[in-house]
Scaffold this motif. Structure first.
Motif, PDB file in Angstrom:
ATOM      1  N   LYS A  28      -4.107   9.585  10.066  1.00 13.00           N
ATOM      2  CA  LYS A  28      -5.478   9.911  10.964  1.00 13.00           C
ATOM      3  C   LYS A  28      -5.419  10.850  12.197  1.00 13.00           C
ATOM      4  N   GLN A  29      -6.042  11.548  12.366  1.00 13.80           N
ATOM      5  CA  GLN A  29      -6.138  12.512  13.414  1.00 13.80           C
ATOM      6  C   GLN A  29      -7.522  12.579  13.999  1.00 13.80           C
ATOM      7  N   ALA A  30      -7.523  12.678  15.335  1.00 16.53           N
ATOM      8  CA  ALA A  30      -8.964  13.014  15.940  1.00 16.53           C
ATOM      9  C   ALA A  30      -9.295  14.343  15.467  1.00 16.53           C
ATOM     10  N   GLY A  31     -10.872  14.742  15.463  1.00 16.20           N
ATOM     11  CA  GLY A  31     -10.993  16.323  15.568  1.00 16.20           C
ATOM     12  C   GLY A  31     -11.675  16.325  13.908  1.00 16.20           C
ATOM     13  N   GLY A  32     -11.570  15.146  12.932  1.00 15.53           N
ATOM     14  CA  GLY A  32     -12.147  15.306  11.915  1.00 15.53           C
ATOM     15  C   GLY A  32     -11.267  15.972  10.845  1.00 15.53           C
ATOM     16  N   ARG A  33      -9.757  16.185  11.320  1.00 15.43           N
ATOM     17  CA  ARG A  33      -9.069  16.686  10.188  1.00 15.43           C
ATOM     18  C   ARG A  33      -8.720  15.993   8.930  1.00 15.43           C
ATOM     19  N   ARG A  34      -8.809  16.471   7.694  1.00 17.86           N
ATOM     20  CA  ARG A  34      -8.851  15.754   6.339  1.00 17.86           C
ATOM     21  C   ARG A  34      -7.204  15.048   6.334  1.00 17.86           C
ATOM     22  N   THR A  35      -6.978  13.743   6.261  1.00 18.11           N
ATOM     23  CA  THR A  35      -5.700  13.170   6.060  1.00 18.11           C
ATOM     24  C   THR A  35      -5.827  12.188   5.022  1.00 18.11           C
ATOM     25  N   VAL A  36      -4.637  11.859   4.682  1.00 14.60           N
ATOM     26  CA  VAL A  36      -4.548  11.102   3.309  1.00 14.60           C
ATOM     27  C   VAL A  36      -4.951   9.598   3.717  1.00 14.60           C
ATOM     28  N   GLN A  37      -4.451   9.170   4.754  1.00  8.71           N
ATOM     29  CA  GLN A  37      -4.800   7.789   5.356  1.00  8.71           C
ATOM     30  C   GLN A  37      -6.485   7.741   5.370  1.00  8.71           C
ATOM     31  N   GLY A  38      -6.970   8.654   6.018  1.00  9.60           N
ATOM     32  CA  GLY A  38      -8.304   8.758   6.364  1.00  9.60           C
ATOM     33  C   GLY A  38      -9.240   8.789   5.210  1.00  9.60           C
ATOM     34  N   GLU A  39      -8.912   9.509   4.096  1.00 10.49           N
ATOM     35  CA  GLU A  39      -9.579   9.592   2.803  1.00 10.49           C
ATOM     36  C   GLU A  39      -9.512   8.126   2.104  1.00 10.49           C
ATOM     37  N   ILE A  40      -8.363   7.384   2.017  1.00 13.04           N
ATOM     38  CA  ILE A  40      -8.192   6.482   1.311  1.00 13.04           C
ATOM     39  C   ILE A  40      -8.990   5.103   2.091  1.00 13.04           C
ATOM     40  N   GLU A  41      -8.974   5.034   3.194  1.00 11.15           N
ATOM     41  CA  GLU A  41      -9.531   4.057   3.968  1.00 11.15           C
ATOM     42  C   GLU A  41     -11.170   4.246   3.907  1.00 11.15           C
ATOM     43  N   ASP A  42     -11.585   5.435   3.885  1.00 11.53           N
ATOM     44  CA  ASP A  42     -13.020   5.780   3.710  1.00 11.53           C
ATOM     45  C   ASP A  42     -13.500   5.277   2.236  1.00 11.53           C
ATOM     46  N   ALA A  43     -12.536   5.512   1.458  1.00  8.60           N
ATOM     47  CA  ALA A  43     -12.938   5.169   0.046  1.00  8.60           C
ATOM     48  C   ALA A  43     -12.868   3.798   0.052  1.00  8.60           C
ATOM     49  N   LEU A  44     -11.919   3.147   0.322  1.00  7.95           N
ATOM     50  CA  LEU A  44     -11.710   1.675   0.359  1.00  7.95           C
ATOM     51  C   LEU A  44     -12.952   1.043   1.031  1.00  7.95           C
ATOM     52  N   ARG A  45     -13.510   1.460   2.451  1.00 10.84           N
ATOM     53  CA  ARG A  45     -14.676   0.881   2.894  1.00 10.84           C
ATOM     54  C   ARG A  45     -15.822   0.925   1.809  1.00 10.84           C
ATOM     55  N   THR A  46     -15.878   2.173   1.458  1.00 11.52           N
ATOM     56  CA  THR A  46     -17.148   2.483   0.386  1.00 11.52           C
ATOM     57  C   THR A  46     -17.275   1.773  -0.626  1.00 11.52           C
ATOM     58  N   VAL A  47     -16.050   1.650  -1.476  1.00 11.00           N
ATOM     59  CA  VAL A  47     -16.299   0.883  -2.874  1.00 11.00           C
ATOM     60  C   VAL A  47     -16.254  -0.637  -2.585  1.00 11.00           C
ATOM     61  N   ARG A  52     -16.584  -2.685   8.076  1.00 15.95           N
ATOM     62  CA  ARG A  52     -15.468  -2.274   8.881  1.00 15.95           C
ATOM     63  C   ARG A  52     -14.459  -1.348   7.886  1.00 15.95           C
ATOM     64  N   THR A  53     -13.380  -0.844   8.834  1.00 18.93           N
ATOM     65  CA  THR A  53     -12.264  -0.170   8.223  1.00 18.93           C
ATOM     66  C   THR A  53     -11.089  -0.888   7.932  1.00 18.93           C
ATOM     67  N   TYR A  54     -10.453  -1.241   6.926  1.00 19.24           N
ATOM     68  CA  TYR A  54      -9.181  -1.838   6.934  1.00 19.24           C
ATOM     69  C   TYR A  54      -7.964  -0.928   7.063  1.00 19.24           C
ATOM     70  N   GLU A  55      -7.286  -0.901   8.016  1.00 22.28           N
ATOM     71  CA  GLU A  55      -6.146   0.200   8.309  1.00 22.28           C
ATOM     72  C   GLU A  55      -4.974  -0.084   7.290  1.00 22.28           C
ATOM     73  N   LEU A  56      -4.578   1.107   6.886  1.00 27.42           N
ATOM     74  CA  LEU A  56      -3.314   1.311   5.963  1.00 27.42           C
ATOM     75  C   LEU A  56      -2.050   1.311   6.694  1.00 27.42           C
ATOM     76  N   THR A  57      -1.009   0.845   6.313  1.00 31.44           N
ATOM     77  CA  THR A  57       0.312   1.109   6.724  1.00 31.44           C
ATOM     78  C   THR A  57       1.312   1.701   6.009  1.00 31.44           C
ATOM     79  N   VAL A  58       1.982   2.566   6.035  1.00 32.95           N
ATOM     80  CA  VAL A  58       2.622   3.450   5.108  1.00 32.95           C
ATOM     81  C   VAL A  58       4.200   3.487   5.028  1.00 32.95           C
ATOM     82  N   ALA A  59       4.881   3.814   3.898  1.00 28.48           N
ATOM     83  CA  ALA A  59       6.317   3.576   3.987  1.00 28.48           C
ATOM     84  C   ALA A  59       6.867   4.753   4.663  1.00 28.48           C
ATOM     85  N   GLY A  60       6.277   5.962   4.713  1.00 28.44           N
ATOM     86  CA  GLY A  60       6.733   7.240   5.297  1.00 28.44           C
ATOM     87  C   GLY A  60       5.441   8.080   5.446  1.00 28.44           C
TER      88      GLY A  60
END
Length: 289
Positions: A28-47, A52-60
């Motif tokens: 995730k980045q400031a400024g509204g840029r599209r990122t994989v983490q941001g997309e998945i966290e938003d989708a998880l919160r919605t569905v 609240r947003t549950y934060e992902l930890t990634v392998a790489g």
């Protein structure tokens, strides 16, 4: 450093893939840029209809434009939320996420699992073609065109001199407080029947720009601009060489992440957080990712 799951929560593993073309990287980045983490966290919160947003930890963490076929992440969710949504979560996420990111499996993680620190290796592939006519238009988003004939045998000879545990400072973009010591477990090149040359690069972890810098150096060997000894000489010098080009991201894909047996996950989690240094050096900081 503790990695205990909070009381009332459990850890969930996600196996996923994505086409990195339209993403500004994983994180995730400031400024509204599209990122994989941001997309998945938003989708998880919605569905899950969460407040609240549950934060992902990634392998790489992959850079902008880099793809993933076998990425792994984890998220800690309330036990009640998991119980309510687990049966339909995968299908609901598929309906919510854009088509350039897919989650293939959502499972309760075994004890001690950490997507980042439990991993024992990451395997990347970088694909390039030296075909005189360029890249197949259907593959242009995943294959680099190199406008010189490549000697794969010479590239493999040079790559073999880089494997093992080394300080890869010469091939990494330095980050404050992060070590550049890595164990390069495999580095090999193979040309397939279609003429695509694929570099397979596997290590316990990678520092920033490491794979793309290694590929850039080896392409110079393959096309005859540098001798087979040169990449190892750059490594031994320990400083960035302006002649080493960081190749474009679109040819790079995270293919797979390896983990030990379940009973060894917690031990690997702890080990990966330890300070890391080469014999005779002054010591480093955590050696993961």
């Amino acid at each position: 450093m503790s990695d205990e799951v909070e009381p009332g929560f459990l850890r969930v593993r996600l196996d996923l893939s994505y086409d990195g073309k339209e993403f500004s990287g994983w994180a995730k980045q400031a400024g509204g840029r599209r990122t994989v983490q941001g997309e998945i966290e938003d989708a998880l919160r919605t569905v899950t209809r969460s407040s609240r947003t549950y934060e992902l930890t990634v392998a790489g963490r992959t850079d902008a434009g880099v793809h993933a076929r076998g990425q792994v992440a984890h998220v800690d969710l309330p036990v009640e939320l998991w119980a309510e949504h687990r049966e339909k979560l995968l299908k609901r996420l598929a309906g919510r996420l854009d088509r350039d990111v897919r989650i293939w499996r959502v499972t309760e993680a075994p004890a001690g699992f950490n997507a980042r620190f439990s991993a024992i290796w990451r395997r990347y592939a970088y694909r390039v073609t030296d075909a005189p006519g360029g890249v197949d238009p259907l593959l242009r988003g995943h294959v680099l065109w190199h406008d010189w004939p490549l000697d794969v045998e010479a590239m493999n000879e040079a790559a073999g001199r880089l494997t093992g545990e080394h300080d890869f400072a010469a091939y990494c973009k330095k980050r404050e407080g992060a070590t550049t010591i890595r164990t390069l477990q495999r580095f090999s090149w193979e040309r397939d029947a279609t003429g695509i040359v694929t570099a397979t690069v596997r290590a316990d972890a990678f520092c920033h720009n490491m794979v793309r810098s290694l590929v850039g150096a080896l392409l110079f060997v393959g096309d005859g601009h540098r001798p087979v000894e040169w990449p190892a000489q750059v490594l031994a010098a320990g400083v960035r060489d302006s002649a080493v080009h960081v190749v474009r991201p679109h040819g790079l894909t995270l293919e797979e992440v390896g983990y030990p047996a379940d009973e060894l996950l917690a031990a690997r989690n702890r080990e990966a957080r330890n300070k890391r240094s080469l014999p005779g050096s002054a010591g480093g900081v955590d050696g993961c990712c």
